[in-house]
Each structure stands twice: as C-alpha cells, then as structure tokens.
Design a protein around this motif. Structure first.
Motif, PDB file in Angstrom:
ATOM      1  N   UNK A   1      44.682  94.029  -8.754  1.00 18.62           N
ATOM      2  CA  UNK A   1      45.777  93.511  -9.592  1.00 18.62           C
ATOM      3  C   UNK A   1      45.223  93.207 -10.982  1.00 18.62           C
ATOM      4  N   UNK A   2      43.936  92.875 -11.035  1.00 23.07           N
ATOM      5  CA  UNK A   2      43.234  92.623 -12.305  1.00 23.07           C
ATOM      6  C   UNK A   2      43.434  93.780 -13.283  1.00 23.07           C
ATOM      7  N   UNK A   3      43.398  95.016 -12.772  1.00 24.16           N
ATOM      8  CA  UNK A   3      43.507  96.197 -13.634  1.00 24.16           C
ATOM      9  C   UNK A   3      44.901  96.388 -14.217  1.00 24.16           C
ATOM     10  N   UNK A   4      45.881  95.636 -13.706  1.00 25.00           N
ATOM     11  CA  UNK A   4      47.249  95.703 -14.251  1.00 25.00           C
ATOM     12  C   UNK A   4      47.421  94.786 -15.460  1.00 25.00           C
ATOM     13  N   UNK A   5      46.473  93.877 -15.672  1.00 24.47           N
ATOM     14  CA  UNK A   5      46.642  92.902 -16.761  1.00 24.47           C
ATOM     15  C   UNK A   5      46.310  93.539 -18.113  1.00 24.47           C
TER      16      UNK A   5
ATOM     17  N   UNK B   1      40.269  88.411 -21.338  1.00 29.05           N
ATOM     18  CA  UNK B   1      40.982  87.153 -21.114  1.00 29.05           C
ATOM     19  C   UNK B   1      41.164  86.912 -19.607  1.00 29.05           C
ATOM     20  N   UNK B   2      41.526  87.972 -18.876  1.00 30.26           N
ATOM     21  CA  UNK B   2      41.790  87.847 -17.442  1.00 30.26           C
ATOM     22  C   UNK B   2      40.541  87.467 -16.667  1.00 30.26           C
ATOM     23  N   UNK B   3      39.411  88.091 -16.992  1.00 34.45           N
ATOM     24  CA  UNK B   3      38.194  87.786 -16.231  1.00 34.45           C
ATOM     25  C   UNK B   3      37.723  86.356 -16.521  1.00 34.45           C
ATOM     26  N   UNK B   4      37.926  85.901 -17.749  1.00 34.45           N
ATOM     27  CA  UNK B   4      37.579  84.514 -18.076  1.00 34.45           C
ATOM     28  C   UNK B   4      38.436  83.542 -17.261  1.00 34.45           C
TER      29      UNK B   4
ATOM     30  N   UNK C   1      40.555  88.396  -0.006  1.00 32.01           N
ATOM     31  CA  UNK C   1      40.813  89.302  -1.130  1.00 32.01           C
ATOM     32  C   UNK C   1      42.302  89.215  -1.444  1.00 32.01           C
ATOM     33  N   UNK C   2      42.648  88.764  -2.643  1.00 30.70           N
ATOM     34  CA  UNK C   2      44.056  88.652  -3.025  1.00 30.70           C
ATOM     35  C   UNK C   2      44.155  88.609  -4.541  1.00 30.70           C
ATOM     36  N   UNK C   3      45.377  88.597  -5.029  1.00 33.52           N
ATOM     37  CA  UNK C   3      45.602  88.471  -6.469  1.00 33.52           C
ATOM     38  C   UNK C   3      47.082  88.339  -6.750  1.00 33.52           C
ATOM     39  N   UNK C   4      47.461  87.252  -7.379  1.00 29.01           N
ATOM     40  CA  UNK C   4      48.876  87.020  -7.694  1.00 29.01           C
ATOM     41  C   UNK C   4      49.057  87.110  -9.207  1.00 29.01           C
ATOM     42  N   UNK C   5      50.006  87.954  -9.619  1.00 29.81           N
ATOM     43  CA  UNK C   5      50.372  88.068 -11.037  1.00 29.81           C
ATOM     44  C   UNK C   5      51.765  87.483 -11.242  1.00 29.81           C
ATOM     45  N   UNK C   6      52.055  87.110 -12.489  1.00 29.50           N
ATOM     46  CA  UNK C   6      53.413  86.650 -12.800  1.00 29.50           C
ATOM     47  C   UNK C   6      54.289  87.837 -13.202  1.00 29.50           C
ATOM     48  N   UNK C   7      55.501  87.563 -13.623  1.00 29.05           N
ATOM     49  CA  UNK C   7      56.440  88.650 -13.950  1.00 29.05           C
ATOM     50  C   UNK C   7      55.954  89.505 -15.120  1.00 29.05           C
ATOM     51  N   UNK C   8      55.055  88.967 -15.931  1.00 25.96           N
ATOM     52  CA  UNK C   8      54.531  89.715 -17.086  1.00 25.96           C
ATOM     53  C   UNK C   8      53.190  90.394 -16.786  1.00 25.96           C
ATOM     54  N   UNK C   9      52.840  90.480 -15.499  1.00 21.89           N
ATOM     55  CA  UNK C   9      51.560  91.079 -15.084  1.00 21.89           C
ATOM     56  C   UNK C   9      50.351  90.333 -15.645  1.00 21.89           C
ATOM     57  N   UNK C  10      50.495  89.022 -15.774  1.00 24.56           N
ATOM     58  CA  UNK C  10      49.354  88.177 -16.120  1.00 24.56           C
ATOM     59  C   UNK C  10      48.989  87.341 -14.898  1.00 24.56           C
ATOM     60  N   UNK C  11      47.763  86.837 -14.868  1.00 24.22           N
ATOM     61  CA  UNK C  11      47.298  86.083 -13.709  1.00 24.22           C
ATOM     62  C   UNK C  11      48.088  84.788 -13.567  1.00 24.22           C
TER      63      UNK C  11
END
Length: 220
Positions: A121-125, A130-133, A89-99
């Motif tokens: 982290x998904x909920x921060x996007x 777009x994120x789930x795709x 279980x993990x999730x990395x976002x960039x500086x703009x809170x995108x995947x």
C-alpha cells in the motif's frame, strides 16, 4: 533476509521446510493477498519453526477500509497474535491514498510485541519520503516496497534512494517481481539486504523449492 510470500498451504509448507528466513502467509493470490485461513495458520505454526508473518487484509483492491472491515482487521490481529503469529503485514490508507496514522497505530498496538510490516500500500502513496518517515514514527519495523513502481526492477532507483536514506531506521523489504534471475542485480544496485518473493516460476502455481534456494544464495 529472504521472505517468501505464500498464498496457500502447499507453498507455505514448501517455504517453511526450505532455507527461507520467514514467510508471509496470506490467501487469494489473484487479489494480491488477503487474510489467510486461521486453522491453516494454526496447523503451520504447530508443525514448523520458521517465523510466520500473517497478512491482515479483509479484501482486495484499495487499501481504504470501511469501519466494519477495520473492526474485522482488529479482530484478526487479536486471534492470530494469540495463536502465535510471529509478525503482521498490513497497511491502511485514507481516501486520498495517504497513510491513515490513527488506524495503523491502533493495529500496531493490538499486535503488541510482534513486529509489523507495512505492505505495498506504501507504493500507492504520493510521496515515498514523507510516507516512510510516517511509518518509522508509527513504529513499523519493515516496509515492503517496489519503490513506488509496478515492480522492483522498475523501482530500483527509488529503492536505492530509500535504502540509502532510511535503511538504518526501518527494514526495507524489496518486493514486486523479485526472482532468482534479478535478485543479484537488485541487491548490487540498491544496496538492499532484504528480499520478498513468491518463488513461483512462470506457468507454475506453487512456490518452487529450487527457486527459494537460488534466491537465498544469490541474495546472501
């Protein structure tokens, strides 16, 4: 499918002995979950048959990681995979809170044949569609989400929409304040079949076996 989030070994043992389908093992409930103790994981893995998914998160707070933190994440996945983790279980976002596609792809590759869940982290996007795709195209098997809201009850409209559109392509694991008193409503409203809860009752510290049983019964 009922996953119990376990932030320490006492709750993990309670959940692993119970009717939970799997657990998410992590540390530091006050930080929202971080990478757990390796030796505690090995103890649990050698004593219980229920699948254990391991959270890989070196710190609390944002989901943007320094190069040193990312190196630590890669190293953790290798160690836990070799020790028998059933999933990650993990999730990395960039500086703009995108995947961050590049970093998540690298972690999925290291996980090998173990299924990976992208956590909340998904909920921060900004754009959940777009994120789930993106997550589907990267190869994530599961996304843990409250529908982009502070908790699942507030996000149930979004959860319903996500499940309707993408539920046949990725497991949508409903989490965020899920308890026995609301899981039936969430199931009926969203059409969801997978739920995530700490099963910790108000004013309590550890997962409740009784609550796990109720969650399982009401979500089945």
């Amino acid at each position: 499918m009922l996953e119990i989030a376990c932030f320490e070994i006492t709750s993990a043992e309670t959940a692993l002995k119970s009717v939970a389908d799997r657990i998410e093992f992590c540390d530091n409930i006050n930080l929202g979950g971080t990478t757990p103790n390796f030796y505690e994981f090995r103890y649990l893995k050698s004593n219980y048959a229920t699948p254990i998914y391991v959270m890989i998160r070196p710190k609390g707070g944002s989901f943007f990681y320094s190069e040193a933190e990312f190196t630590e994440m890669k190293s953790s996945i290798i160690s836990f995979r070799e020790a028998g983790a059933d999933g990650f279980v993990f999730g990395v976002l960039d500086v703009n809170n995108e995947i961050d596609e590049e970093k998540n792809t690298a972690l999925i590759a290291l996980a090998g044949d173990r299924p990976c869940t992208f956590h909340r982290a998904f909920d921060r996007t900004a754009d959940l569609d777009k994120s789930i795709q993106t997550l589907i195209s990267l190869g994530f098997k599961t996304v843990l989400t409250s529908g982009g809201k502070p908790d699942a009850m507030k996000g149930q409209e979004n959860l319903k929409e996500l499940i309707s559109k993408y539920g046949n392509q990725i497991e949508i694991l409903i989490g965020g304040g899920v308890r026995s008193e609301n899981v039936q409503q969430l199931k009926e409203f969203t059409g969801g079949t997978s739920f995530h809860s700490s099963a910790i009752l108000k004013y309590d510290t550890f997962a409740s076996e009784e609550e796990i049983k109720k969650l399982k019964m009401l979500s089945s």
